[in-house]
Design a protein around this motif. Structure first.
Motif, PDB file in Angstrom:
ATOM      1  N   THR A 152      -9.042  16.786  12.538  1.00  0.00           N
ATOM      2  CA  THR A 152      -8.718  17.890  13.706  1.00  0.00           C
ATOM      3  C   THR A 152      -8.977  18.957  12.871  1.00  0.00           C
ATOM      4  O   THR A 152      -8.698  18.862  10.762  1.00  0.00           O
ATOM      5  CB  THR A 152      -7.167  18.201  13.995  1.00  0.00           C
ATOM      6  N   SER A 153      -9.637  21.006  13.066  1.00  0.00           N
ATOM      7  CA  SER A 153      -9.768  21.415  12.557  1.00  0.00           C
ATOM      8  C   SER A 153      -8.155  22.619  12.175  1.00  0.00           C
ATOM      9  O   SER A 153      -8.268  24.027  11.114  1.00  0.00           O
ATOM     10  CB  SER A 153     -10.920  22.165  12.360  1.00  0.00           C
ATOM     11  N   ASN A 154      -7.376  22.052  12.477  1.00  0.00           N
ATOM     12  CA  ASN A 154      -6.931  22.923  12.794  1.00  0.00           C
ATOM     13  C   ASN A 154      -5.634  23.315  10.973  1.00  0.00           C
ATOM     14  O   ASN A 154      -6.237  22.780   9.794  1.00  0.00           O
ATOM     15  CB  ASN A 154      -4.933  22.530  13.390  1.00  0.00           C
ATOM     16  N   PRO A 155      -5.003  24.389  11.012  1.00  0.00           N
ATOM     17  CA  PRO A 155      -4.650  25.212   9.699  1.00  0.00           C
ATOM     18  C   PRO A 155      -4.046  23.941   8.963  1.00  0.00           C
ATOM     19  O   PRO A 155      -4.142  23.824   7.859  1.00  0.00           O
ATOM     20  CB  PRO A 155      -4.101  26.550   9.584  1.00  0.00           C
ATOM     21  N   VAL A 156      -3.059  22.734   9.431  1.00  0.00           N
ATOM     22  CA  VAL A 156      -2.749  21.454   8.254  1.00  0.00           C
ATOM     23  C   VAL A 156      -3.850  20.460   8.149  1.00  0.00           C
ATOM     24  O   VAL A 156      -3.733  20.312   7.130  1.00  0.00           O
ATOM     25  CB  VAL A 156      -1.328  21.323   9.000  1.00  0.00           C
ATOM     26  N   LYS A 157      -5.269  20.246   9.246  1.00  0.00           N
ATOM     27  CA  LYS A 157      -6.272  19.627   9.419  1.00  0.00           C
ATOM     28  C   LYS A 157      -5.360  18.494   9.162  1.00  0.00           C
ATOM     29  O   LYS A 157      -5.511  17.166   8.288  1.00  0.00           O
ATOM     30  CB  LYS A 157      -6.656  19.464   7.868  1.00  0.00           C
TER      31      LYS A 157
END
Length: 132
Positions: free
Chosen positions: A8-13
């Motif tokens: 995923t590309s959320n802040p915590v990857k």
């Protein structure tokens, strides 16, 4: 056996790894499941249909062989049970994360979990490629 890694590309990857049949030839496992270095946040080992304990061996390497290479950590799921491990802070693997499932504990164990396809253990990993 199906290994699925979701990035995923959320802040915590976040990286979620699902292995629905954790068995391979003796001592050989799933290599580099995170695609590089990663922080291990959580491990769920589903061993509900297996009458013997199952052990997941984790290596800080792009590939490894149980009984030959040294595992960084070994986690156990009880016979006919499921076990979840959460790590706070997460455990950092600087090279890669390789996972080998065995039916024997300790560094030397290489026996494949029960070969009956109805009783193979599975696992889910939650990792992050970022410390934040």
């Amino acid at each position: 056996m199906t290994l699925r890694s979701t990035f995923t590309s959320n802040p915590v990857k976040t990286i979620i790894v699902n292995q629905d049949a954790a068995t391979n030839s003796s001592g050989v496992g799933d290599n580099n499941v995170a695609g590089g270095s990663a922080y291990l946040i959580s491990v769920k080992i589903a061993n509900a249909s297996n009458g013997n304990a199952t052990y997941l061996k984790f290596y800080d390497s792009a590939s490894a062989t149980a009984g030959t290479d040294t595992a960084r950590m070994v986690l156990m799921a009880p016979a006919n049970g499921t076990k979840t491990y959460n790590f706070h802070p997460p455990i950092y693997f600087s090279n890669a994360v390789t996972v080998v499932a065995t039916a024997t504990s300790g560094q030397a164990g290489t026996t494949v979990p029960n070969a009956n396809t109805n009783s193979l253990p599975s696992y889910t990993l939650i990792l992050s490629s970022s410390a934040s």
